[in-house]
Write a protein that holds these residues in place. Structure first.
Motif, PDB file in Angstrom:
ATOM      1  N   THR A 285       0.880  -1.465  -0.078  1.00 26.49           N
ATOM      2  CA  THR A 285      -0.043   0.116  -0.094  1.00 26.49           C
ATOM      3  C   THR A 285       0.944   1.248   0.139  1.00 26.49           C
ATOM      4  O   THR A 285       1.915   1.043   0.305  1.00 26.49           O
ATOM      5  CB  THR A 285      -0.776   0.073   1.316  1.00 26.49           C
ATOM      6  OG1 THR A 285      -0.068   0.114   2.411  1.00 26.49           O
ATOM      7  CG2 THR A 285      -1.668  -1.222   1.293  1.00 26.49           C
ATOM      8  N   ALA A 286       0.519   2.353  -0.213  1.00 27.46           N
ATOM      9  CA  ALA A 286       0.787   3.637  -0.238  1.00 27.46           C
ATOM     10  C   ALA A 286       1.600   3.855   1.298  1.00 27.46           C
ATOM     11  O   ALA A 286       2.790   4.379   1.409  1.00 27.46           O
ATOM     12  CB  ALA A 286       0.358   4.757  -0.592  1.00 27.46           C
ATOM     13  N   LYS A 287       0.696   3.676   2.165  1.00 29.13           N
ATOM     14  CA  LYS A 287       1.389   3.809   3.568  1.00 29.13           C
ATOM     15  C   LYS A 287       2.690   2.979   3.856  1.00 29.13           C
ATOM     16  O   LYS A 287       3.507   3.481   4.328  1.00 29.13           O
ATOM     17  CB  LYS A 287       0.335   3.446   4.621  1.00 29.13           C
ATOM     18  CG  LYS A 287       0.740   3.567   5.931  1.00 29.13           C
ATOM     19  CD  LYS A 287      -0.469   3.143   6.715  1.00 29.13           C
ATOM     20  CE  LYS A 287      -0.775   1.761   6.827  1.00 29.13           C
ATOM     21  NZ  LYS A 287      -1.740   1.344   7.955  1.00 29.13           N
ATOM     22  N   GLN A 288       2.537   1.500   3.421  1.00 31.31           N
ATOM     23  CA  GLN A 288       3.669   0.732   3.592  1.00 31.31           C
ATOM     24  C   GLN A 288       4.862   1.149   2.939  1.00 31.31           C
ATOM     25  O   GLN A 288       6.176   1.276   3.422  1.00 31.31           O
ATOM     26  CB  GLN A 288       3.383  -0.759   3.095  1.00 31.31           C
ATOM     27  CG  GLN A 288       2.306  -1.249   3.976  1.00 31.31           C
ATOM     28  CD  GLN A 288       1.617  -2.623   3.475  1.00 31.31           C
ATOM     29  OE1 GLN A 288       2.099  -2.878   2.127  1.00 31.31           O
ATOM     30  NE2 GLN A 288       0.863  -3.351   4.162  1.00 31.31           N
ATOM     31  N   VAL A 289       4.776   1.876   1.608  1.00 32.13           N
ATOM     32  CA  VAL A 289       5.806   2.380   1.165  1.00 32.13           C
ATOM     33  C   VAL A 289       6.217   3.582   1.553  1.00 32.13           C
ATOM     34  O   VAL A 289       7.780   3.767   1.604  1.00 32.13           O
ATOM     35  CB  VAL A 289       5.363   2.439  -0.405  1.00 32.13           C
ATOM     36  CG1 VAL A 289       6.443   3.491  -1.132  1.00 32.13           C
ATOM     37  CG2 VAL A 289       5.365   1.206  -1.299  1.00 32.13           C
ATOM     38  N   PHE A 290       5.563   4.364   1.873  1.00 27.25           N
ATOM     39  CA  PHE A 290       5.794   5.724   2.436  1.00 27.25           C
ATOM     40  C   PHE A 290       6.474   5.121   3.960  1.00 27.25           C
ATOM     41  O   PHE A 290       7.691   6.018   3.993  1.00 27.25           O
ATOM     42  CB  PHE A 290       4.690   6.674   2.986  1.00 27.25           C
ATOM     43  CG  PHE A 290       5.198   7.602   3.752  1.00 27.25           C
ATOM     44  CD1 PHE A 290       5.400   9.078   3.092  1.00 27.25           C
ATOM     45  CD2 PHE A 290       4.674   7.980   5.086  1.00 27.25           C
ATOM     46  CE1 PHE A 290       5.856  10.010   3.846  1.00 27.25           C
ATOM     47  CE2 PHE A 290       5.319   9.057   5.814  1.00 27.25           C
ATOM     48  CZ  PHE A 290       5.620   9.991   5.255  1.00 27.25           C
ATOM     49  N   CYS A 291       6.259   4.624   4.707  1.00 28.07           N
ATOM     50  CA  CYS A 291       7.053   4.112   6.121  1.00 28.07           C
ATOM     51  C   CYS A 291       8.294   3.723   5.710  1.00 28.07           C
ATOM     52  O   CYS A 291       9.336   3.715   6.598  1.00 28.07           O
ATOM     53  CB  CYS A 291       5.989   3.146   6.731  1.00 28.07           C
ATOM     54  SG  CYS A 291       4.468   4.030   7.418  1.00 28.07           S
ATOM     55  N   GLY A 292       8.383   2.748   4.708  1.00 26.14           N
ATOM     56  CA  GLY A 292       9.494   2.241   4.281  1.00 26.14           C
ATOM     57  C   GLY A 292      10.353   3.048   3.938  1.00 26.14           C
ATOM     58  O   GLY A 292      11.845   3.127   4.326  1.00 26.14           O
ATOM     59  N   SER A 293      10.226   3.999   3.149  1.00 24.94           N
ATOM     60  CA  SER A 293      11.154   5.275   2.656  1.00 24.94           C
ATOM     61  C   SER A 293      11.541   6.016   3.841  1.00 24.94           C
ATOM     62  O   SER A 293      12.679   6.359   4.007  1.00 24.94           O
ATOM     63  CB  SER A 293      10.490   5.783   1.592  1.00 24.94           C
ATOM     64  OG  SER A 293       9.925   5.254   0.524  1.00 24.94           O
ATOM     65  N   MET A 294      10.630   6.394   4.789  1.00 26.39           N
ATOM     66  CA  MET A 294      11.086   7.216   5.748  1.00 26.39           C
ATOM     67  C   MET A 294      12.131   6.533   6.786  1.00 26.39           C
ATOM     68  O   MET A 294      13.171   7.026   7.208  1.00 26.39           O
ATOM     69  CB  MET A 294       9.905   7.647   6.743  1.00 26.39           C
ATOM     70  CG  MET A 294       8.977   8.530   5.810  1.00 26.39           C
ATOM     71  SD  MET A 294       9.815  10.034   5.392  1.00 26.39           S
ATOM     72  CE  MET A 294      10.155   9.963   3.953  1.00 26.39           C
ATOM     73  N   ILE A 295      11.695   5.169   7.040  1.00 21.20           N
ATOM     74  CA  ILE A 295      12.977   4.347   7.958  1.00 21.20           C
ATOM     75  C   ILE A 295      14.015   4.141   7.279  1.00 21.20           C
ATOM     76  O   ILE A 295      15.079   4.365   7.902  1.00 21.20           O
ATOM     77  CB  ILE A 295      12.216   2.835   8.266  1.00 21.20           C
ATOM     78  CG1 ILE A 295      10.784   3.073   9.096  1.00 21.20           C
ATOM     79  CG2 ILE A 295      13.078   1.951   8.672  1.00 21.20           C
ATOM     80  CD1 ILE A 295      10.279   1.729   9.175  1.00 21.20           C
ATOM     81  N   GLY A 296      14.042   3.976   5.769  1.00 23.13           N
ATOM     82  CA  GLY A 296      15.200   3.966   5.209  1.00 23.13           C
ATOM     83  C   GLY A 296      16.071   5.289   5.253  1.00 23.13           C
ATOM     84  O   GLY A 296      17.336   5.246   5.135  1.00 23.13           O
ATOM     85  N   ILE A 297      15.386   6.264   5.244  1.00 32.27           N
ATOM     86  CA  ILE A 297      16.263   7.458   5.170  1.00 32.27           C
ATOM     87  C   ILE A 297      16.793   7.809   6.666  1.00 32.27           C
ATOM     88  O   ILE A 297      17.968   8.103   6.738  1.00 32.27           O
ATOM     89  CB  ILE A 297      15.161   8.918   4.937  1.00 32.27           C
ATOM     90  CG1 ILE A 297      14.839   8.711   3.633  1.00 32.27           C
ATOM     91  CG2 ILE A 297      15.648  10.155   5.435  1.00 32.27           C
ATOM     92  CD1 ILE A 297      13.782   9.826   3.132  1.00 32.27           C
ATOM     93  N   CYS A 298      15.916   7.438   7.591  1.00 35.97           N
ATOM     94  CA  CYS A 298      16.353   7.638   9.134  1.00 35.97           C
ATOM     95  C   CYS A 298      17.616   6.610   9.356  1.00 35.97           C
ATOM     96  O   CYS A 298      18.539   7.062  10.166  1.00 35.97           O
ATOM     97  CB  CYS A 298      15.209   7.369   9.988  1.00 35.97           C
ATOM     98  SG  CYS A 298      13.978   8.393  10.004  1.00 35.97           S
ATOM     99  N   LEU A 299      17.502   5.483   8.906  1.00 35.46           N
ATOM    100  CA  LEU A 299      18.484   4.453   9.179  1.00 35.46           C
ATOM    101  C   LEU A 299      19.911   4.807   8.390  1.00 35.46           C
ATOM    102  O   LEU A 299      20.815   4.451   8.619  1.00 35.46           O
ATOM    103  CB  LEU A 299      18.093   2.908   8.614  1.00 35.46           C
ATOM    104  CG  LEU A 299      17.159   2.172   9.316  1.00 35.46           C
ATOM    105  CD1 LEU A 299      16.859   1.097   8.889  1.00 35.46           C
ATOM    106  CD2 LEU A 299      17.425   1.880  10.990  1.00 35.46           C
ATOM    107  N   GLY A 300      19.550   5.628   7.167  1.00 35.72           N
ATOM    108  CA  GLY A 300      20.892   6.036   6.446  1.00 35.72           C
ATOM    109  C   GLY A 300      21.751   6.969   7.161  1.00 35.72           C
ATOM    110  O   GLY A 300      22.923   6.926   7.050  1.00 35.72           O
ATOM    111  N   PHE A 301      21.024   7.988   7.893  1.00 34.85           N
ATOM    112  CA  PHE A 301      21.654   8.936   8.648  1.00 34.85           C
ATOM    113  C   PHE A 301      22.473   7.987   9.973  1.00 34.85           C
ATOM    114  O   PHE A 301      23.394   8.528  10.228  1.00 34.85           O
ATOM    115  CB  PHE A 301      20.769  10.022   9.261  1.00 34.85           C
ATOM    116  CG  PHE A 301      20.247  11.123   8.151  1.00 34.85           C
ATOM    117  CD1 PHE A 301      21.340  12.001   8.075  1.00 34.85           C
ATOM    118  CD2 PHE A 301      19.208  10.926   7.683  1.00 34.85           C
ATOM    119  CE1 PHE A 301      20.934  13.042   7.095  1.00 34.85           C
ATOM    120  CE2 PHE A 301      18.899  11.994   6.659  1.00 34.85           C
ATOM    121  CZ  PHE A 301      19.630  13.116   6.531  1.00 34.85           C
TER     122      PHE A 301
END
Length: 231
Positions: free
Chosen positions: A151-167
């Motif tokens: 779902t769009a929510k699952q993709v959005f959450c995955g993207s945000m988690i990826g950004i945070c983990l990248g930092f």
């Protein structure tokens, strides 16, 4: 007999992509969604041929991101979209691992470049490369929704988690691995045996390697063509 064969078969979920046969953009998005696998193979190839500890740390970061995603999926237990019932039997969908992978990698590469840990002789090409990387990350995220894997929510959450983990992973590399772990690894007998190195401090790595290789080639050519003096 046909049903027995059908029920006995399964597939590798990592590389299998389903799409609707009447979707004109289905095949394109199916290839786009496989980009994380291509990136992972590219990183492993760089490790094998370049032996750079920073590249190894990037690969470890990708594993860290995937393990985090696995734990989150098992903890949240949110199913994928119900358009294909068989997909619900494979794994959970929250958060999207593909989106998390891509944005983790894009943020990590962007930070390396902005903090001058990845150096190039040109400023234009890295900017284009980082922009393209975020464009691909967005494309992969969209493909997961388009193909009904998330779902769009699952993709959005995955993207945000990826950004945070990248930092977070960038901080681990710069403030823990680089000052304390990298020197130990490259100076250890095992590290020396496998030719492990840290080339992040070289201003223009491509030019450095090219110049050294050409100097070596030219010196060998000169030694071969050097005339022999008559006694």
């Amino acid at each position: 007999m046909e049903e027995e064969v059908y029920t006995a078969l399964t597939f590798v979920e990592l590389t299998t992509v389903h799409y609707q046969h009447d979707d004109p953009f289905g095949l394109f998005n199916a290839y786009v969604t496989l980009i994380p696998i291509a990136i992972a193979i590219g990183v492993i190839t760089l490790i094998l041929f370049r032996r750079d500890v920073r590249t190894i740390s990037i690969f470890l970061g990708l594993l860290f991101s995937e393990c985090t995603n696995y734990v989150l999926k098992k903890s949240i237990k949110e199913h994928r979209p119900t358009i294909w019932k068989e997909l619900r039997k494979q794994s959970y969908g929250m958060p999207s691992s593909h989106s998390q992978f891509m944005f983790f990698f894009a943020v990590l590469m962007a930070l390396f470049y902005l903090k001058k840990r990845i150096r190039f002789g040109s400023k234009i090409l890295p900017t284009i490369g980082i922009t393209l990387l975020f464009f691909l990350a967005s494309g992969v995220a969209y493909s997961r929704v388009h193909l009904y894997y998330h779902t769009a929510k699952q993709v959005f959450c995955g993207s945000m988690i990826g950004i945070c983990l990248g930092f977070i992973w960038y901080g681990i590399i710069e403030y823990i691995f680089r000052p304390y772990l990298f020197p130990i690894i490259i100076n250890h007998p095992i590290g020396k045996y496998f030719y492990l190195r840290d080339s992040s401090e070289i201003e223009d790595l491509l030019n450095f390697e090219y110049t050294n290789v050409m100097n070596k080639v030219n010196s060998n050519d000169c030694s071969k063509t050097k005339p022999i003096k008559n006694k």
